[in-house]
Design an enzyme around this catalytic site. Structure first.
Site, PDB file in Angstrom:
ATOM      1  N   SER A   1     -23.768 107.467 -27.689  1.00 29.84           N
ATOM      2  CA  SER A   1     -23.028 106.231 -27.416  1.00 29.84           C
ATOM      3  C   SER A   1     -21.704 106.241 -28.163  1.00 29.84           C
ATOM      4  CB  SER A   1     -23.864 104.995 -27.789  1.00 29.84           C
ATOM      5  OG  SER A   1     -24.126 104.981 -29.169  1.00 29.84           O
TER       6      SER A   1
ATOM      7  N   TYR B   1     -13.497  95.674 -44.647  1.00 36.49           N
ATOM      8  CA  TYR B   1     -13.748  97.063 -44.236  1.00 36.49           C
ATOM      9  C   TYR B   1     -13.331  98.069 -45.320  1.00 36.49           C
ATOM     10  CZ  TYR B   1     -14.909 100.894 -41.211  1.00 36.49           C
ATOM     11  OH  TYR B   1     -15.529 102.004 -40.703  1.00 36.49           O
TER      12      TYR B   1
END
Ligand code: NAD
Ligand code: NA
Length: 395
Positions: free
Chosen positions: A50, A233
Site C-alpha cells: 500500500s 512531526y
C-alpha cells in the site's frame, strides 16, 4: 454480500476487494499515460502492499519493466472478515504484472524478522538472481526484535505537549486532539521501529548473501514538512526516527561503497495513506495542503510522486538528484514558499464550523476511501460479492 465502508476513528475496518482492483488498475493506467523510463529491472520492495511502496512497485514495473519481489504484512479472508486492502492490492498487482510478462512475487510476513530476510534471499536467488534496487517503505507500530522483544512506536510530541484540531474521518468533523510528550524510552522505541536500523540490517544481509548487483541502490521514504508541522512531526517521536533513517543512509552508503552501490532517502510530500491518517492533527494540514496544491496545479498522489522520483530524480538520465545529505527532495513542491504561505493563511482560519469550505476534506475522504477500494469509478458496489470467490485468490 454487499460491502459498505466501515470507518472507525481514522482506521478503515474493511475493504472492497474489487474496488482495490480498480484502484491498482487506476495507478497502472496513470503510469502508462506518463511514459517509460530506463530504470532498474530487478527490485525488492519492503512494504509493497500500500501507499508509497505499492506506488513504487507499480511505477517500476509498468514504467521501467521491472521484475519485483514485494514484502508486506497483510491479512487474507477468514472467519474474522474479508481481509485487508493490502492483501488484495498484492493479488491484483501480481495479476496485472504477470499479464505483462513480469515477475511479481509476494512474500507475506514480518519484514523485521530474520526468517523473512532468509526467505527473501532465497526468492531473489531463485527468481531474480540479484537486485538493482531495494525500496524500504515500512510503516509500522510494532517491531519484534530477533530475541522476541516487542518494541512499539508512538506518535507523540517531545518536550512539551501539542494540541490542535484534528479530523475525525468517521464522523466527518473536526475535534480537539493533543500529543503528549514522549518519555525517553518512547523516543528510543519509536526510533527502533521507524528508524534505519532494520533497513541497515536488510542491506547488510542482502550484500553478504550476494543478492545485490554491482552498483545497486537503495531508497527509504521520509517526511520533514513545513515548520508549522514541526511540533507534531519533525520534533515529535516520528521525526527522531526519520532523523535516524537519514543517518542510516550515510552508513549504508558507506557499506555499499565497495560494490559501487548507493543509499538515498526520498523526502516525500504529505499524502493520505493508511499510516498518515493515523497521525494526530496532520490530516487537517493535509486537507488544506491539498486545497492549495490543487488550486496551484501542483497536487500529486502517491503514484505521481513515485513516477517523478524514479522517472526523473533517480533514473532520469541526469544521475540521482539529491542534496548534500543524500536526501532526494520530493517535497519540493509542497515546501514551495508561495504554497506554504497560502497553506498557513488558510489553516489559521479553519474552525469546526467552516473547515469544509477551506480545506479539501472531500478530496481527503475520497482518497482515504479509495485506499480501501471504496468510491472507485467502474465498480458496481450494489452487485453482491461471493466470499468463496475471494478464498480462491492467492498472493
Ligand atoms: P502504508 O501503511 O500505506 O504502507 C506500509 C507498508 O508496510 C504496507 O505494505 C504494510 O504491509 C507494510 N508493513 C507494515 N509492517 C510490516 C511488517 N512488520 N512486515 C512487513 N510489512 C509491513 O504507509 P505509507 O504511508 O506508504 O508509508 C511508507 C513510508 O513512507 C513510511 O516510512 C512513511 O513514514 C513514509 N512517508 C509517508 C508519507 C505520507 O504522507 N503518507 C510522507 C512521506 C513519507
Ligand atoms: Na508503503
Amino acid at each position: 454480500m454487499i460491502i459498505q465502508p466501515h470507518i472507525q476513528g481514522c482506521v478503515a475496518r474493511n475493504c472492497h476487494p474489487l474496488g482495490c482492483r480498480a484502484a491498482v488498475h487506476e495507478q497502472i493506467e496513470r503510469v502508462r499515460a506518463t511514459g517509460t523510463f530506463a530504470g532498474p529491472k530487478r527490485v525488492l520492495v519492503i512494504g509493497a502492499s500500500s501507499g508509497f511502496g505499492l506506488a513504487s512497485r507499480i511505477a517500476l514495473t509498468f514504467g521501467s519493466g521491472a521484475d519485483t519481489i514485494g514484502i508486506s504484512l497483510e491479512r487474507g479472508p477468514s472467519e474474522k472478515g474479508l481481509g485487508s486492502a493490502g492483501w488484495y492490492n498484492n493479488i491484483w498487482f501480481r495479476e496485472a504484472a504477470e499479464e505483462e510478462g513480469r515477475v511479481a512475487l509476494n512474500l507475506i510476513g514480518d519484514a523485521f524478522s530474520d526468517s523473512m530476510r532468509q526467505q527473501s534471499i532465497m526468492a531473489i536467488r531463485e527468481r531474480l538472481g540479484q537486485v538493482d534496487l531495494v525500496v524500504y517503505s515500512l510503516a509500522s507500530a510494532l517491531r519484534i526484535l530477533p530475541d522476541g522483544t516487542q518494541v512499539r512506536s508512538v506518535l507523540k510530541s517531545t518536550g512539551s505537549p501539542f494540541s490542535g484540531l484534528g479530523y475525525d474521518l468517521e464522523h466527518d468533523a473536526l475535534i480537539p486532539q493533543s500529543l503528549d510528550p514522549a518519555s525517553e524510552q518512547e523516543i528510543r522505541d519509536t526510533v527502533s521501529v521507524m528508524g534505519g536500523e532494520d533497513w541497515q540490517i536488510w542491506m547488510q544481509a542482502l550484500a553478504e548473501a550476494g543478492c545485490l548487483a554491482h552498483g545497486a541502490q537503495t531508497v527509504a521514504y521520509s517526511y520533514i514538512g513545513p515548520e508549522s508541522t514541526y511540533p507534531l512531526y519533525r520534533d515529535g517521536t516520528i521525526g527522531y526516527a526519520k532523523e535516524h533513517l537519514h543517518a542510516s543512509a550515510e552508513a549504508i552508503n558507506l557499506q555499499l561503497a565497495g560494490m559501487g552501490g548507493h543509499a538515498w532517502v526520498a523526502v516525500c510530500k504529505a499524502l493520505v495513506t493508511k499510516a498518515s491518517a493515523f497521525i494526530p492533527v496532520l490530516p487537517v494540514y493535509l486537507a488544506v495542503l491539498m486545497q492549495v496544491m490543487k488550486e496551484r496545479g501542483t497536487h500529486e498522489g502517491c503514484i505521481e510522486q513515485m513516477m517523478r522520483l524514479f522517472g526523473d530524480k533517480m533514473y532520469g538520465g541526469r544521475g540521482v538528484l539529491a542534496d548534500g545529505h543524500r536526501l532526494i527532495r520530493m517535497d519540493d513542491w509542497e515546501l514551495d514558499p508561495h504554497t506554504q504561505a497560502a497553506v498557513a493563511a488558510l489553516w489559521a482560519r479553519v474552525t469546526p464550523e467552516n473547515f469544509r469550505t477551506l480545506g479539501d476534506f472531500t478530496g481527503l475522504r475520497r482518497d482515504f476511501l479509495a485506499l480501501n477500494g471504496f468510491g472507485l469509478a467502474g465498480v458496481d458496489y450494489q452487485a453482491p460479492l461471493e466470499p468463496s470467490s475471494l478464498l480462491a485468490l492467492h498472493p
